[in-house]
Design a protein around this motif. Structure first.
Motif, short mmCIF file in Angstrom:
data_model
loop_
_atom_site.label_atom_id
_atom_site.label_comp_id
_atom_site.label_asym_id
_atom_site.label_seq_id
_atom_site.Cartn_x
_atom_site.Cartn_y
_atom_site.Cartn_z
N VAL A 210 0.75 -1.35 0.10
CA VAL A 210 -0.02 -0.06 -0.02
C VAL A 210 1.31 1.54 -0.42
O VAL A 210 0.40 2.66 -0.74
N ASP B 111 2.87 1.59 -3.64
CA ASP B 111 1.72 1.94 -4.48
C ASP B 111 1.13 3.54 -4.65
O ASP B 111 0.79 4.18 -5.41
N ASP B 112 0.44 4.13 -3.23
CA ASP B 112 0.71 4.88 -2.98
C ASP B 112 1.79 5.75 -3.43
O ASP B 112 1.13 7.02 -3.99
N CYS C 200 1.16 5.55 -7.40
CA CYS C 200 -0.39 6.46 -7.28
C CYS C 200 -0.13 8.11 -7.89
O CYS C 200 -0.26 8.46 -8.97
N LYS C 201 0.41 8.82 -6.36
CA LYS C 201 0.45 10.02 -6.73
C LYS C 201 1.71 10.60 -7.84
O LYS C 201 1.43 11.69 -8.16
#
Length: 142
Positions: free
Chosen positions: A78, A81-82, A85-86
Motif C-alpha cells: 500500500v 503503491d501510494d 499513484c501520486k
C-alpha cells in the motif's frame, strides 16, 4: 546549455517530488537504498532513442521507470503503491510536461523480483515521453 532530455527528466523529478513530499525522489541511485531512507520513489532513465526524422527535426522517445520502494511490516504494498499513484497523477496532469513534450503515456511495467530484505517492496511504473529536438541541436525543441 541543457538538453531537452535533461529538462524533461528534471521536470518529471520536480513533479514527482512535489506529489510525494516529504518522501524523497532519488534519481538513478547507484547503491541499494538504505532501510532508513525508505519509503522512497526512484526515477530511472531506461532509454532515450530517436524515433523519426522529419527534415531538420527529430522525434525522440524517452523512457522513464518509476519505482515505489517501501519497507513496512503492516502493508508495504500500500505504501509503495501510494507513491506510484501520486507520481502518476502528477505526471499525467499535464501530458506535455509544461510544453517540453509532445505526450507522455504509460507503458507496460514488468514486476521482476530482486534480491532484497524480506520486507522490501518495489512497485514499478514505466512512462514513454515523446518529444522533438532539432537534428543538429538537442538543446532546442522542435
Amino acid at each position: 546549455m541543457i538538453s531537452v532530455r535533461e529538462r524533461l527528466i528534471r521536470e518529471a523529478m520536480a513533479r514527482c517530488q512535489t506529489a510525494v513530499a516529504p518522501v524523497r525522489v532519488l534519481r538513478q541511485p547507484t547503491t541499494a537504498i538504505p532501510r532508513e531512507q525508505t519509503p522512497a520513489l526512484v526515477l530511472l532513465v531506461e532509454s532515450d532513442a530517436p524515433v523519426k526524422r522529419s527534415n531538420d527535426r527529430l522525434e525522440r522517445e524517452l523512457v522513464l521507470r518509476l519505482i515505489g520502494h517501501a519497507r513496512d511490516f503492516d502493508d508495504g504494498y500500500v505504501v509503495a503503491d501510494d507513491l506510484v499513484c501520486k507520481a502518476h497523477a502528477a505526471l499525467l496532469a499535464d501530458p506535455t510536461l509544461g510544453g517540453l513534450a509532445l505526450a507522455i503515456t504509460e507503458a507496460e511495467a514488468d514486476y521482476q523480483a530482486e534480491d532484497a530484505d524480506m520486507d522490501a517492496i518495489a512497485i514499478p511504473a514505466v512512462y514513454r515521453i515523446t518529444y522533438r529536438t532539432l537534428v543538429s541541436d538537442i538543446t532546442q525543441g522542435g
